[in-house]
Write a protein that holds these residues in place. Structure first.
Motif, PDB file in Angstrom:
ATOM      1  N   SER A 189       0.741  -1.287   0.041  1.00 55.01           N
ATOM      2  CA  SER A 189       0.014   0.039   0.026  1.00 55.01           C
ATOM      3  C   SER A 189       0.822   1.231   0.167  1.00 55.01           C
ATOM      4  O   SER A 189       1.824   1.302   0.418  1.00 55.01           O
ATOM      5  CB  SER A 189      -0.883  -0.007   1.188  1.00 55.01           C
ATOM      6  OG  SER A 189       0.095   0.061   2.723  1.00 55.01           O
ATOM      7  N   ARG A 247       0.173  -1.885   4.582  1.00 54.67           N
ATOM      8  CA  ARG A 247      -0.468  -3.317   4.411  1.00 54.67           C
ATOM      9  C   ARG A 247       0.275  -3.834   3.207  1.00 54.67           C
ATOM     10  O   ARG A 247       0.908  -3.165   2.257  1.00 54.67           O
ATOM     11  CB  ARG A 247      -1.830  -3.082   3.740  1.00 54.67           C
ATOM     12  CG  ARG A 247      -2.726  -2.689   5.099  1.00 54.67           C
ATOM     13  CD  ARG A 247      -3.060  -3.619   6.176  1.00 54.67           C
ATOM     14  NE  ARG A 247      -3.769  -3.184   7.253  1.00 54.67           N
ATOM     15  CZ  ARG A 247      -3.549  -2.197   8.267  1.00 54.67           C
ATOM     16  NH1 ARG A 247      -2.042  -1.987   8.452  1.00 54.67           N
ATOM     17  NH2 ARG A 247      -4.331  -1.859   8.912  1.00 54.67           N
ATOM     18  N   GLY A 268      -4.351   4.123  -2.517  1.00 51.43           N
ATOM     19  CA  GLY A 268      -4.306   2.831  -1.580  1.00 51.43           C
ATOM     20  C   GLY A 268      -5.804   2.362  -1.220  1.00 51.43           C
ATOM     21  O   GLY A 268      -6.079   1.461  -0.766  1.00 51.43           O
ATOM     22  N   GLU A 269      -6.746   2.801  -2.337  1.00 55.89           N
ATOM     23  CA  GLU A 269      -8.255   2.465  -1.902  1.00 55.89           C
ATOM     24  C   GLU A 269      -8.575   1.298  -2.673  1.00 55.89           C
ATOM     25  O   GLU A 269      -9.615   0.445  -2.532  1.00 55.89           O
ATOM     26  CB  GLU A 269      -9.272   3.532  -2.326  1.00 55.89           C
ATOM     27  CG  GLU A 269      -9.095   4.721  -1.193  1.00 55.89           C
ATOM     28  CD  GLU A 269     -10.022   5.986  -1.445  1.00 55.89           C
ATOM     29  OE1 GLU A 269     -10.741   5.848  -2.591  1.00 55.89           O
ATOM     30  OE2 GLU A 269      -9.949   6.951  -0.570  1.00 55.89           O
ATOM     31  N   ASP A 313       1.068   3.832   1.638  1.00 56.65           N
ATOM     32  CA  ASP A 313       1.509   4.193   3.163  1.00 56.65           C
ATOM     33  C   ASP A 313       2.445   3.257   3.654  1.00 56.65           C
ATOM     34  O   ASP A 313       2.857   3.331   4.632  1.00 56.65           O
ATOM     35  CB  ASP A 313       0.310   4.496   4.137  1.00 56.65           C
ATOM     36  CG  ASP A 313      -0.521   3.473   4.349  1.00 56.65           C
ATOM     37  OD1 ASP A 313      -0.263   2.200   3.894  1.00 56.65           O
ATOM     38  OD2 ASP A 313      -1.643   3.490   4.951  1.00 56.65           O
ATOM     39  N   TYR A 317      -0.052  -6.739   0.478  1.00 60.06           N
ATOM     40  CA  TYR A 317      -1.109  -7.713  -0.269  1.00 60.06           C
ATOM     41  C   TYR A 317      -0.487  -8.730  -1.237  1.00 60.06           C
ATOM     42  O   TYR A 317       0.441  -8.483  -2.061  1.00 60.06           O
ATOM     43  CB  TYR A 317      -2.192  -7.160  -1.212  1.00 60.06           C
ATOM     44  CG  TYR A 317      -2.641  -5.799  -0.382  1.00 60.06           C
ATOM     45  CD1 TYR A 317      -4.110  -6.054   0.125  1.00 60.06           C
ATOM     46  CD2 TYR A 317      -2.368  -4.533  -0.342  1.00 60.06           C
ATOM     47  CE1 TYR A 317      -4.834  -5.066   0.975  1.00 60.06           C
ATOM     48  CE2 TYR A 317      -2.942  -3.568   0.264  1.00 60.06           C
ATOM     49  CZ  TYR A 317      -4.240  -3.677   0.746  1.00 60.06           C
ATOM     50  OH  TYR A 317      -4.823  -2.941   1.561  1.00 60.06           O
ATOM     51  N   ALA A 342      -9.980  -1.958  -1.415  1.00 61.41           N
ATOM     52  CA  ALA A 342      -9.042  -2.490  -0.320  1.00 61.41           C
ATOM     53  C   ALA A 342      -9.545  -2.761   0.820  1.00 61.41           C
ATOM     54  O   ALA A 342      -9.223  -3.772   1.610  1.00 61.41           O
ATOM     55  CB  ALA A 342      -7.919  -1.601  -0.459  1.00 61.41           C
ATOM     56  N   VAL A 380      -1.759  -2.122  -6.256  1.00 60.10           N
ATOM     57  CA  VAL A 380      -2.639  -0.981  -5.513  1.00 60.10           C
ATOM     58  C   VAL A 380      -2.639   0.397  -6.264  1.00 60.10           C
ATOM     59  O   VAL A 380      -1.506   0.864  -6.635  1.00 60.10           O
ATOM     60  CB  VAL A 380      -2.137  -1.022  -3.952  1.00 60.10           C
ATOM     61  CG1 VAL A 380      -2.930  -0.168  -3.025  1.00 60.10           C
ATOM     62  CG2 VAL A 380      -1.529  -2.291  -3.455  1.00 60.10           C
ATOM     63  N   LEU A 439      -7.601  -2.330  -5.289  1.00 62.74           N
ATOM     64  CA  LEU A 439      -6.720  -3.340  -5.643  1.00 62.74           C
ATOM     65  C   LEU A 439      -7.070  -3.613  -7.053  1.00 62.74           C
ATOM     66  O   LEU A 439      -8.151  -3.782  -7.462  1.00 62.74           O
ATOM     67  CB  LEU A 439      -6.885  -4.631  -4.830  1.00 62.74           C
ATOM     68  CG  LEU A 439      -6.592  -4.573  -3.302  1.00 62.74           C
ATOM     69  CD1 LEU A 439      -6.743  -5.759  -2.471  1.00 62.74           C
ATOM     70  CD2 LEU A 439      -5.157  -3.696  -2.941  1.00 62.74           C
ATOM     71  N   VAL A 450      -3.591 -10.458   3.256  1.00 61.53           N
ATOM     72  CA  VAL A 450      -3.003  -9.144   3.640  1.00 61.53           C
ATOM     73  C   VAL A 450      -2.301  -9.029   5.037  1.00 61.53           C
ATOM     74  O   VAL A 450      -2.689  -9.501   6.158  1.00 61.53           O
ATOM     75  CB  VAL A 450      -4.287  -8.218   3.943  1.00 61.53           C
ATOM     76  CG1 VAL A 450      -4.013  -6.887   4.458  1.00 61.53           C
ATOM     77  CG2 VAL A 450      -5.477  -8.341   2.901  1.00 61.53           C
TER      78      VAL A 450
END
Length: 299
Positions: A186, A191, A231-232, A188, A193, A249, A227, A234, A204
């Motif tokens: 992600s 996370r 970040g919202e 930030d 994935y 996500a 991503v 996938l 996750v």
């Protein structure tokens, strides 16, 4: 991380806004190391450097204590030397830099190297500077946002290995319940994935404590994953399909399926730096599809 749009214009051409994103890295620092005192002929304790750097260079003011005059990386235990009835005080000076390294999985071949390893390549010299032995056949690697960890999926076990980039050693294994295929971090860095073969889901990982947080079920055997820049979302491709799933996500809910990419077996994918384009490699048809992230359409 900074991001925004820049305007590009020229003679006889319209102005165009292009999204850009960059990361500002602070100057690397080394954490303080306490003084040590030893009697001649006794072993020292290991000195493990830490801080915001990934490469530490040190010099020793008195090599006669049994330690070389200079070196790179941590200082392993050594047997002290010197006069028995007089004290010798050596000063170890440390400098640091944030060099860039690539962690590359090795899958065998003509080189004759063991297949179960990661090669560490210095990107400034293009030389292999270290090898990390594993007990499984690696598949994919992903570096954490702070560059402290490298995550490695396995072709033969259900483990996700976590490598400490300071020591280039495996410090933890996370059972993700299946064979990991591809990974995406992600924006930030919180996370990770991981697409899993056979079980048709996505693991996750919470990167704060490197634990399995949850799984996201999908309809087919997933292959590549990316991503979105915010970040919202996938973006997931499937080994035996020809489309891309858009998944929320936070909830794991599929919100759109682009069924026709103009190719077969979209096994790999990559986002451009601005997050505006997704490039999908179609293995079975030998084609590359360019995907517009704003409109969710093929260009």
């Amino acid at each position: 991380v900074i991001s925004g749009d820049i305007a590009i214009s020229g003679i006889a051409m319209p102005t165009k806004l292009v999204g850009v994103k960059g990361t500002i890295n602070a100057h690397p620092v080394t954490d303080p190391v306490p003084d040590q005192s030893f009697i001649t002929g006794t072993p020292t304790a290991d000195i493990i450097f830490s801080g915001t750097s990934n490469t530490f260079y040190w010099t020793n003011s008195h090599p006669e204590i049994g330690l070389p005059a200079s070196g790179v990386g941590n200082i392993p235990s050594f047997l002290t030397k010197g006069a028995e009835n007089s004290a010798v005080e050596a000063t170890i000076s440390v400098s640091q830099s944030s060099r860039s390294y690539a962690y590359i999985t090795h899958e065998g071949g003509a080189s004759g190297l063991n297949d179960q390893l990661i090669m560490v390549v210095d990107l400034s010299t293009h030389e292999i500077v270290d090898t990390i032995m594993l007990d499984f056949y690696p598949r994919a690697t992903q570096v954490s946002l702070d560059k402290k960890w490298v995550y490695v999926t396995s072709q033969t076990t259900r483990d996700l290995a976590v490598i400490n980039t300071q020591t280039n050693s495996v410090v933890k294994k996370i059972n993700i319940g299946g064979l990991g295929v591809d990974m995406a971090l992600s924006p930030d860095g919180e996370r990770l994935y991981i697409t899993r073969r056979i079980f048709e889901d996505i693991s996750v990982i919470n990167t704060h404590d490197n634990t399995l947080e949850r799984t996201i079920n999908v309809e087919q055997e997933p292959a590549a994953i990316e991503v979105s820049a915010d970040g919202e979302k996938l973006y997931v491709t499937y080994s035996h399909g020809s489309g891309v799933h858009v998944i929320q996500a936070a909830t794991g809910q599929a919100i759109k399926y682009i069924s026709d990419l103009g190719g077969e077996a979209p096994f790999d994918a990559a986002l451009n730096p601005s997050g505006k384009r997704l490039y999908v490699c179609n293995v079975a048809s030998n084609t590359l599809t360019v995907f517009d992230m704003d409109t969710h359409t093929v260009i």
